[in-house]
Write a protein that holds these residues in place. Structure first.
Motif, PDB file in Angstrom:
ATOM      1  N   THR A  33      24.312 -10.441  -3.751  1.00  0.00           N
ATOM      2  CA  THR A  33      24.209 -11.826  -3.287  1.00  0.00           C
ATOM      3  C   THR A  33      22.887 -12.417  -3.766  1.00  0.00           C
ATOM      4  N   SER A  34      22.956 -13.609  -4.356  1.00  0.00           N
ATOM      5  CA  SER A  34      21.737 -14.189  -4.913  1.00  0.00           C
ATOM      6  C   SER A  34      21.327 -15.501  -4.254  1.00  0.00           C
ATOM      7  N   SER A  35      22.069 -15.934  -3.234  1.00  0.00           N
ATOM      8  CA  SER A  35      21.693 -17.172  -2.553  1.00  0.00           C
ATOM      9  C   SER A  35      22.093 -17.109  -1.088  1.00  0.00           C
TER      10      SER A  35
ATOM     11  N   LEU B 141      26.471   0.965  10.571  1.00  0.00           N
ATOM     12  CA  LEU B 141      25.616   1.565  11.606  1.00  0.00           C
ATOM     13  C   LEU B 141      26.328   1.612  12.946  1.00  0.00           C
ATOM     14  N   SER B 142      26.094   2.673  13.666  1.00  0.00           N
ATOM     15  CA  SER B 142      26.593   2.781  15.031  1.00  0.00           C
ATOM     16  C   SER B 142      25.480   3.350  15.892  1.00  0.00           C
ATOM     17  N   PRO B 143      25.095   2.657  16.937  1.00  0.00           N
ATOM     18  CA  PRO B 143      25.573   1.346  17.386  1.00  0.00           C
ATOM     19  C   PRO B 143      25.111   0.236  16.436  1.00  0.00           C
ATOM     20  N   HIS B 144      25.649  -0.979  16.677  1.00  0.00           N
ATOM     21  CA  HIS B 144      25.229  -2.132  15.876  1.00  0.00           C
ATOM     22  C   HIS B 144      23.715  -2.287  15.963  1.00  0.00           C
ATOM     23  N   PRO B 145      23.094  -2.830  14.924  1.00  0.00           N
ATOM     24  CA  PRO B 145      21.639  -3.026  14.939  1.00  0.00           C
ATOM     25  C   PRO B 145      21.209  -4.078  15.959  1.00  0.00           C
ATOM     26  N   GLU B 146      19.924  -3.978  16.354  1.00  0.00           N
ATOM     27  CA  GLU B 146      19.330  -4.963  17.269  1.00  0.00           C
ATOM     28  C   GLU B 146      19.304  -6.342  16.634  1.00  0.00           C
ATOM     29  N   PHE B 147      18.880  -6.379  15.368  1.00  0.00           N
ATOM     30  CA  PHE B 147      18.825  -7.657  14.668  1.00  0.00           C
ATOM     31  C   PHE B 147      18.836  -7.459  13.169  1.00  0.00           C
ATOM     32  N   LEU B 148      19.064  -8.571  12.482  1.00  0.00           N
ATOM     33  CA  LEU B 148      19.072  -8.631  11.035  1.00  0.00           C
ATOM     34  C   LEU B 148      17.772  -9.279  10.588  1.00  0.00           C
ATOM     35  N   LEU B 149      17.038  -8.590   9.747  1.00  0.00           N
ATOM     36  CA  LEU B 149      15.836  -9.123   9.124  1.00  0.00           C
ATOM     37  C   LEU B 149      16.267  -9.668   7.775  1.00  0.00           C
ATOM     38  N   LEU B 150      16.265 -10.987   7.622  1.00  0.00           N
ATOM     39  CA  LEU B 150      16.770 -11.640   6.419  1.00  0.00           C
ATOM     40  C   LEU B 150      15.619 -12.116   5.551  1.00  0.00           C
ATOM     41  N   GLY B 151      15.550 -11.581   4.343  1.00  0.00           N
ATOM     42  CA  GLY B 151      14.603 -12.054   3.342  1.00  0.00           C
ATOM     43  C   GLY B 151      15.301 -13.101   2.490  1.00  0.00           C
ATOM     44  N   SER B 152      14.833 -14.338   2.540  1.00  0.00           N
ATOM     45  CA  SER B 152      15.545 -15.463   1.933  1.00  0.00           C
ATOM     46  C   SER B 152      15.183 -15.713   0.470  1.00  0.00           C
ATOM     47  N   GLY B 153      14.519 -14.760  -0.180  1.00  0.00           N
ATOM     48  CA  GLY B 153      14.150 -14.935  -1.582  1.00  0.00           C
ATOM     49  C   GLY B 153      12.670 -15.224  -1.724  1.00  0.00           C
TER      50      GLY B 153
ATOM     51  N   ILE C 135      18.660  -3.846  10.608  1.00  0.00           N
ATOM     52  CA  ILE C 135      19.073  -3.853   9.223  1.00  0.00           C
ATOM     53  C   ILE C 135      18.328  -4.968   8.510  1.00  0.00           C
ATOM     54  N   GLY C 136      18.162  -4.811   7.200  1.00  0.00           N
ATOM     55  CA  GLY C 136      17.527  -5.820   6.388  1.00  0.00           C
ATOM     56  C   GLY C 136      18.438  -6.248   5.259  1.00  0.00           C
ATOM     57  N   ALA C 137      18.442  -7.526   4.960  1.00  0.00           N
ATOM     58  CA  ALA C 137      19.164  -8.081   3.825  1.00  0.00           C
ATOM     59  C   ALA C 137      18.164  -8.969   3.085  1.00  0.00           C
ATOM     60  N   PHE C 138      17.710  -8.492   1.923  1.00  0.00           N
ATOM     61  CA  PHE C 138      16.651  -9.169   1.190  1.00  0.00           C
ATOM     62  C   PHE C 138      17.192  -9.712  -0.135  1.00  0.00           C
ATOM     63  N   LEU C 139      17.151 -11.025  -0.294  1.00  0.00           N
ATOM     64  CA  LEU C 139      17.529 -11.649  -1.550  1.00  0.00           C
ATOM     65  C   LEU C 139      16.449 -11.354  -2.603  1.00  0.00           C
ATOM     66  N   PRO C 140      16.804 -11.435  -3.905  1.00  0.00           N
ATOM     67  CA  PRO C 140      15.813 -11.180  -4.953  1.00  0.00           C
ATOM     68  C   PRO C 140      14.579 -12.047  -4.789  1.00  0.00           C
TER      69      PRO C 140
END
Length: 126
Positions: free
Chosen positions: A46-48, A63-75, A119-124
């Motif tokens: 994902t790039s955007s 993941l089990s259990p579900h994560p506490e939160f999502l750390l989103l890196g927006s680019g 969990i983390g989701a980091f865009l380029p």
């Protein structure tokens, strides 16, 4: 390439540096985006912010259990995801923290040192 602190022990993957376009986790390079959990790190195409899909992120991290939160890196800069994505994260019972991807990668290290289940989701970064 920028290296991050290596003097702290962690369970699971940690971002150890940056490449010109992405991230380094241990000796592995992720030139696109990065999905990361306490158990694994994986490339993310994902790039955007427009292409965010919480279902895909959660199924890839499994993941089990579900994560506490999502750390989103927006680019390269801090941008907010859509209201629909925010509602989707909230409906899943998770929190959402958004920052630019470099800051998110550094924050990941701090939160994992605290043994947070996230969990983390980091865009380029370019």
């Amino acid at each position: 390439m920028v290296e991050l602190r290596k003097d702290v022990e962690f369970a699971g993957p940690v971002v150890t540096g940056f490449t010109p376009k992405g991230f380094k986790v241990g000796d592995e390079r992720f030139e696109q985006g990065l999905l990361i959990s306490p158990e694994q790190a994986a490339g993310w195409a994902t790039s955007s912010l427009d292409g965010l899909d919480l279902g895909e992120i959660l199924s890839r991290m499994n993941l089990s259990p579900h994560p506490e939160f999502l750390l989103l890196g927006s680019g390269p800069s801090m941008l907010q995801p859509s209201a629909a994505f925010r509602r989707e994260v909230e409906a899943a019972g998770m929190g959402l923290e958004v920052m630019d991807s470099r800051a998110a990668a550094r924050t990941w290290t701090v939160l994992r040192a605290e043994e947070r289940w996230i969990i983390g989701a980091f865009l380029p970064i370019v």
